[in-house]
Design a protein around this motif. Sequence first.
Motif, mmCIF file in Angstrom:
data_model
loop_
_atom_site.group_PDB
_atom_site.id
_atom_site.type_symbol
_atom_site.label_atom_id
_atom_site.label_comp_id
_atom_site.label_asym_id
_atom_site.label_seq_id
_atom_site.Cartn_x
_atom_site.Cartn_y
_atom_site.Cartn_z
ATOM 1 N N THR A 209 50.694 33.710 -13.888
ATOM 2 C CA THR A 209 51.116 34.806 -14.765
ATOM 3 C C THR A 209 52.513 34.545 -15.338
ATOM 4 N N THR A 212 52.026 32.274 -18.302
ATOM 5 C CA THR A 212 51.492 33.070 -19.405
ATOM 6 C C THR A 212 52.589 33.906 -20.062
ATOM 7 N N SER A 213 53.488 34.458 -19.245
ATOM 8 C CA SER A 213 54.599 35.250 -19.789
ATOM 9 C C SER A 213 55.525 34.388 -20.643
ATOM 10 N N GLU A 215 54.675 31.758 -22.339
ATOM 11 C CA GLU A 215 53.976 31.510 -23.606
ATOM 12 C C GLU A 215 54.058 32.714 -24.527
ATOM 13 N N HIS A 216 53.899 33.918 -23.964
ATOM 14 C CA HIS A 216 53.957 35.123 -24.788
ATOM 15 C C HIS A 216 55.354 35.322 -25.376
ATOM 16 N N LEU A 217 56.380 35.074 -24.568
ATOM 17 C CA LEU A 217 57.752 35.293 -25.036
ATOM 18 C C LEU A 217 58.178 34.273 -26.087
ATOM 19 N N THR A 218 57.728 33.052 -25.924
ATOM 20 C CA THR A 218 58.154 31.999 -26.851
ATOM 21 C C THR A 218 57.196 31.834 -28.024
ATOM 22 N N GLY A 219 55.987 32.366 -27.889
ATOM 23 C CA GLY A 219 54.995 32.188 -28.946
ATOM 24 C C GLY A 219 54.437 30.776 -29.015
ATOM 25 N N ARG A 220 54.573 30.022 -27.944
ATOM 26 C CA ARG A 220 54.119 28.638 -27.932
ATOM 27 C C ARG A 220 53.315 28.356 -26.666
ATOM 28 N N ASP A 221 52.388 27.429 -26.777
ATOM 29 C CA ASP A 221 51.596 27.025 -25.619
ATOM 30 C C ASP A 221 52.364 26.011 -24.785
#
Length: 301
Positions: A209, A212-213, A215-221
């Motif tokens: 998790t 995943t957080s 990735e969500h914060l940075t907008g990148r995989d």
Amino acid sequence: MVIDPKHLELLRLFDEYGSVTAVADVTHRSPSAVSQQLRQAGSEIGHALVEPAGRGLTLTAAGRLLAHGGRDVARTLARVQAQWEGHLGEAVGEITLAGLPSALTHLLPDALRRLREDHPHIDLRMDDVDLAEHEFAGLTRDVDIVVAHSLVAERPLGTDGLTVVPLAREPIDVALAIGHPLADRAELTPDDIVDCRWVGVPRGYPFDTILTSIEHLTGRDLDVVQRIRDNRLIEAIVASSDQVALLPRFTTPRDAGLSLVPLTGVTTTRWIVAVMRPDTAERVAVRAVISALSRVDDAAV
């Protein structure tokens, strides 16, 4: 007609485990013997309790009603046992415990010392398991105390209806090889590590998790090059490469060639909790083990 409590217990087990084979395994009987006992229960009660479903069996409405009654009977018997132990004032007997290795490594050494000093007649039998967060609850069918963890909430996924007791909180840090360019930083942000190559955990495991957080914060995989369960193997890979990982602060060895750096901007503290059936949680010996395991008020945590 008086219903035999043994039939209620059999139906409860069948409802919880879902198949004749599984019930046979946990009760150390043959599948044919379990099938015969289910037929005998239906014959004595005068109603069909199971019916064909594909290649197996499933409970009928009458069977489900009696299985629910079997759970009530099991809880009542356990509650009476707990009250009797409380009356005697004794914490004795065998207690089974299973949990994830990293949490047990943090909690068990002090807990075993406390139990040896304060409750020498408790026989603690342990097993280590590493599962997805939602899978820990299922172990309570066979184990008295399950030590699980979650980064989302104090109550892990899937534990509704079970007793959950917080034991400790532990930060999860970014682990890097000592020679990594980021190893000397006082703290890291998601932007600092988004371009790193990662050793992750299987999807569904709590540490995932955090990734995943990020990735969500940075907008990148993130570039997760491998997913591994065992922390010791993760430590070895990180210490000898440019890959980074997430590891628990208190149980990662200090001599493993790693630098642990706090990560800011996302939730990185895990709850370590004990999960139990409500009736089991009332036992005096179980409460003694939970007390010995608890580190919630420890200043080091």
